[in-house]
Scaffold this motif. Structure first.
Motif, PDB file in Angstrom:
ATOM      1  N   ASP A   1      -6.126  -1.921  -4.575  1.00  0.00           N
ATOM      2  CA  ASP A   1      -6.967  -3.031  -5.031  1.00  0.00           C
ATOM      3  C   ASP A   1      -7.646  -2.699  -6.354  1.00  0.00           C
ATOM      4  OD1 ASP A   1      -6.274  -4.552  -2.851  1.00  0.00           O
ATOM      5  OD2 ASP A   1      -8.055  -4.037  -1.685  1.00  0.00           O
ATOM      6  N   SER A   2      -8.066  -1.466  -6.522  1.00  0.00           N
ATOM      7  CA  SER A   2      -8.718  -1.080  -7.777  1.00  0.00           C
ATOM      8  C   SER A   2      -7.740  -1.123  -8.943  1.00  0.00           C
ATOM      9  CB  SER A   2      -9.328   0.316  -7.645  1.00  0.00           C
ATOM     10  OG  SER A   2     -10.294   0.349  -6.606  1.00  0.00           O
ATOM     11  N   ILE A   3      -6.517  -0.667  -8.704  1.00  0.00           N
ATOM     12  CA  ILE A   3      -5.507  -0.687  -9.768  1.00  0.00           C
ATOM     13  C   ILE A   3      -5.183  -2.128 -10.157  1.00  0.00           C
ATOM     14  CG2 ILE A   3      -3.117  -0.137 -10.351  1.00  0.00           C
ATOM     15  CD1 ILE A   3      -4.983   2.295 -10.333  1.00  0.00           C
ATOM     16  N   ARG A   4      -5.011  -2.987  -9.171  1.00  0.00           N
ATOM     17  CA  ARG A   4      -4.718  -4.390  -9.478  1.00  0.00           C
ATOM     18  C   ARG A   4      -5.855  -5.027 -10.277  1.00  0.00           C
ATOM     19  NH1 ARG A   4      -2.166  -6.547  -3.711  1.00  0.00           N
ATOM     20  NH2 ARG A   4       0.018  -6.041  -4.161  1.00  0.00           N
ATOM     21  N   ALA A   5      -7.095  -4.719  -9.894  1.00  0.00           N
ATOM     22  CA  ALA A   5      -8.235  -5.303 -10.612  1.00  0.00           C
ATOM     23  C   ALA A   5      -8.316  -4.776 -12.038  1.00  0.00           C
ATOM     24  CB  ALA A   5      -9.528  -4.997  -9.849  1.00  0.00           C
ATOM     25  N   LEU A   6      -8.089  -3.479 -12.215  1.00  0.00           N
ATOM     26  CA  LEU A   6      -8.126  -2.902 -13.561  1.00  0.00           C
ATOM     27  C   LEU A   6      -6.990  -3.437 -14.426  1.00  0.00           C
ATOM     28  CD1 LEU A   6      -9.055   0.738 -12.573  1.00  0.00           C
ATOM     29  CD2 LEU A   6     -10.441  -0.769 -14.008  1.00  0.00           C
TER      30      LEU A   6
ATOM     31  N   TRP B   1     -12.541   1.712  -5.543  1.00  0.00           N
ATOM     32  CA  TRP B   1     -13.634   0.782  -5.264  1.00  0.00           C
ATOM     33  C   TRP B   1     -13.554   0.209  -3.850  1.00  0.00           C
ATOM     34  CZ3 TRP B   1     -13.813   2.257 -10.158  1.00  0.00           C
ATOM     35  CH2 TRP B   1     -14.989   2.065 -10.898  1.00  0.00           C
ATOM     36  N   SER B   2     -12.472   0.458  -3.137  1.00  0.00           N
ATOM     37  CA  SER B   2     -12.307  -0.129  -1.810  1.00  0.00           C
ATOM     38  C   SER B   2     -13.291   0.464  -0.808  1.00  0.00           C
ATOM     39  CB  SER B   2     -10.878   0.082  -1.310  1.00  0.00           C
ATOM     40  OG  SER B   2      -9.973  -0.716  -2.040  1.00  0.00           O
ATOM     41  N   ASP B   3     -13.530  -0.284   0.263  1.00  0.00           N
ATOM     42  CA  ASP B   3     -14.460   0.156   1.297  1.00  0.00           C
ATOM     43  C   ASP B   3     -13.880   1.305   2.113  1.00  0.00           C
ATOM     44  OD1 ASP B   3     -16.981  -0.204   2.676  1.00  0.00           O
ATOM     45  OD2 ASP B   3     -15.813  -0.946   4.361  1.00  0.00           O
ATOM     46  N   ARG B   4     -12.559   1.349   2.233  1.00  0.00           N
ATOM     47  CA  ARG B   4     -11.902   2.437   2.960  1.00  0.00           C
ATOM     48  C   ARG B   4     -10.830   3.073   2.076  1.00  0.00           C
ATOM     49  NH1 ARG B   4     -13.031   2.212   8.523  1.00  0.00           N
ATOM     50  NH2 ARG B   4     -13.786   0.186   9.277  1.00  0.00           N
TER      51      ARG B   4
ATOM     52  N   GLY C   1       2.197  -4.337 -10.102  1.00  0.00           N
ATOM     53  CA  GLY C   1       2.042  -5.295 -11.176  1.00  0.00           C
ATOM     54  C   GLY C   1       1.631  -4.742 -12.518  1.00  0.00           C
ATOM     55  N   VAL C   2       1.497  -3.418 -12.641  1.00  0.00           N
ATOM     56  CA  VAL C   2       1.158  -2.842 -13.937  1.00  0.00           C
ATOM     57  C   VAL C   2       2.410  -2.847 -14.814  1.00  0.00           C
ATOM     58  CG1 VAL C   2       0.332  -0.793 -15.155  1.00  0.00           C
ATOM     59  CG2 VAL C   2      -0.629  -1.384 -12.914  1.00  0.00           C
ATOM     60  N   PRO C   3       2.362  -3.444 -15.989  1.00  0.00           N
ATOM     61  CA  PRO C   3       3.557  -3.478 -16.851  1.00  0.00           C
ATOM     62  C   PRO C   3       3.916  -2.094 -17.362  1.00  0.00           C
ATOM     63  CG  PRO C   3       1.651  -4.417 -17.979  1.00  0.00           C
ATOM     64  CD  PRO C   3       1.219  -4.176 -16.572  1.00  0.00           C
ATOM     65  N   THR C   4       5.192  -1.893 -17.599  1.00  0.00           N
ATOM     66  CA  THR C   4       5.666  -0.569 -17.998  1.00  0.00           C
ATOM     67  C   THR C   4       5.075  -0.120 -19.326  1.00  0.00           C
ATOM     68  OG1 THR C   4       7.631  -1.582 -19.004  1.00  0.00           O
ATOM     69  CG2 THR C   4       7.832  -0.798 -16.734  1.00  0.00           C
TER      70      THR C   4
ATOM     71  N   GLN D   1       0.818  -1.210   0.000  1.00  0.00           N
ATOM     72  CA  GLN D   1       0.000   0.000   0.000  1.00  0.00           C
ATOM     73  C   GLN D   1       0.853   1.262   0.000  1.00  0.00           C
ATOM     74  OE1 GLN D   1      -3.128   0.688  -0.265  1.00  0.00           O
ATOM     75  NE2 GLN D   1      -4.384  -1.026   0.430  1.00  0.00           N
ATOM     76  N   LEU D   2       1.994   1.208   0.638  1.00  0.00           N
ATOM     77  CA  LEU D   2       2.859   2.393   0.704  1.00  0.00           C
ATOM     78  C   LEU D   2       3.469   2.735  -0.645  1.00  0.00           C
ATOM     79  CD1 LEU D   2       4.676   1.694   4.098  1.00  0.00           C
ATOM     80  CD2 LEU D   2       2.693   3.166   3.672  1.00  0.00           C
ATOM     81  N   GLY D   3       3.389   1.810  -1.588  1.00  0.00           N
ATOM     82  CA  GLY D   3       3.913   2.086  -2.917  1.00  0.00           C
ATOM     83  C   GLY D   3       5.413   1.947  -2.982  1.00  0.00           C
ATOM     84  N   ALA D   4       5.999   2.653  -3.943  1.00  0.00           N
ATOM     85  CA  ALA D   4       7.446   2.554  -4.165  1.00  0.00           C
ATOM     86  C   ALA D   4       8.038   3.945  -4.342  1.00  0.00           C
ATOM     87  CB  ALA D   4       7.738   1.702  -5.401  1.00  0.00           C
TER      88      ALA D   4
END
Length: 371
Positions: free
Chosen positions: A174-179, A130-133, A201-204, A30-33
């Motif tokens: 979660d929304s980014i991973r699902a998309l 889309w997440s609940d929080r 996990g989004v490819p470059t 969640q903290l990203g990179a």
């Protein structure tokens, strides 16, 4: 304490620790990179990149002026504002499976700042959450006040996903991973934000990172990253990635999206360079005197709309998450009054309403029944 009691106590502690560990399992992701390598080098070349290794606003902004947190805490304890609706927020399930007309413009508000724009046959999804929080954890942080109008996996084909900045209520793991899994669309993001998406996990080859005034073309639609007055950060440090507003232009139709921003003179420049627009999607909620420079009050939102020379105003960043101390319905009530005084064509959709910019519905104060 007997042996059996000690065993049970340790088992309870272990179970609790396991539960905490499970709840926090996604926290590192969640903290990203932190941007590095060629991405970081490109950021350093940006005119928006300051000498101290952070991005800066074109107009200086106080994130939290002196005594701001103290005053906000006092208001939190003593304020009488009704910060949640009294009843159920009406949600509409949008019909998005119809034929897209090449000369039309539709906007579907999905709650908070998430909006689906259909412009000249192209679908652009802004700040999908889309997440609940809107939080780095699933058990704490602001919780959604109404359900999402449509499951994410039931979205039609999306042509572009656009992110304004990396705060949790605009960039949702979660929304980014699902998309990434369910769609083939590229992700358009401000400088540095691609580091988060790449970690998730989004490819470059599906990442397009833009500085202010840079643009990309998607199926004949030009998307331009433009200035905003805000800040960024998913960790304890700020401004390591850029924030942006966005201009969307086709051959005949156009739209402006503020993302999050305080009011500033840059809106007039955007209007001069890119306007006029058929519609504007304007942030009007989550304001407070404790952070006056980074979120617009409703009256500021009306000024921004006029500055960019848009025809129809659709308010965002209210209703869905309780992120400030004002009353739940205050942003839209103040905006309605301001729009009437300044002759602004205003639409206030329910979450899920699909607005045809060429056939606007009459203004219906649906929120008053639950305010």
């Amino acid at each position: 304490m007997g042996k059996t009691t000690r065993v049970l106590a340790w088992a309870a502690v272990a179970a609790a620790a396991g539960g905490v560990a499970w709840a926090l399992r996604d926290l590192p992701a969640q903290l990203g990179a932190v941007p590095a390598g060629a991405r970081a080098e490109r950021m350093r070349r940006s005119p928006q990149y300051g000498g101290d290794g952070r991005f800066v606003n074109s107009v200086p902004a106080d994130i939290l002026p002196p005594h701001a947190m103290r005053d906000a805490f006092v208001e939190l304890l003593t304020g009488k504002q009704r910060r949640k609706p009294l009843g159920v927020i009406p949600v509409t399930r949008p019909a998005l499976d119809g034929r897209l007309e090449p000369d039309e413009l539709h906007v579907t508000w999905l709650g908070h700042s998430t909006a689906l724009v259909e412009i000249e046959g192209v679908r652009v999804l802004f700040d999908p959450v889309w997440s609940d929080r809107c939080s780095p954890t699933g058990f704490a942080g602001p919780r959604r006040l109404h359900p999402v109008p449509l499951p994410l996996d039931e979205l039609p084909r999306i042509d572009a996903v656009v992110i304004s900045h990396d705060h949790y209520d605009h960039l949702d793991l979660d929304s980014i991973r699902a998309l990434q899994r369910t769609q083939q669309a590229p992700f358009l993001v401000p400088l540095g934000v691609g580091a988060h998406l790449e970690r998730w996990g989004v490819p470059t080859d599906r990442l397009i990172e833009l500085d202010w005034d840079e643009q990309a073309e998607i199926r004949g639609i030009t998307l331009t990253a433009t200035a905003a007055r805000h800040f960024s950060g998913r960790r304890f440090t700020r401004d390591g990635t850029l924030w942006a507003s966005w201009v969307v232009k086709g051959a005949r139709r156009s739209l402006f999206y503020t993302g999050d921003s305080g009011y500033f003179e840059g809106y007039k420049q955007i209007g001069e360079q890119h306007g006029p627009f058929d519609a504007s999607l304007i942030q009007v909620g989550a304001y407070n005197d404790a952070w006056p420079d980074i979120h617009m009050k409703p009256e500021d939102g009306a000024s921004a709309h006029l500055d960019v020379r848009a025809r129809v105003l659709i308010p965002l960043h209210w209703c869905t998450f309780n992120l400030a101390l004002h009353a739940w319905s205050e942003p839209v009530e103040r905006l309605v009054e301001e729009a009437r005084a300044r002759d602004i064509e205003l639409v206030v959709p329910r979450p899920g309403d699909r607005v045809n910019i060429d056939a606007l519905p009459a203004l219906e104060p649906w929120w008053r029944a639950i305010a």
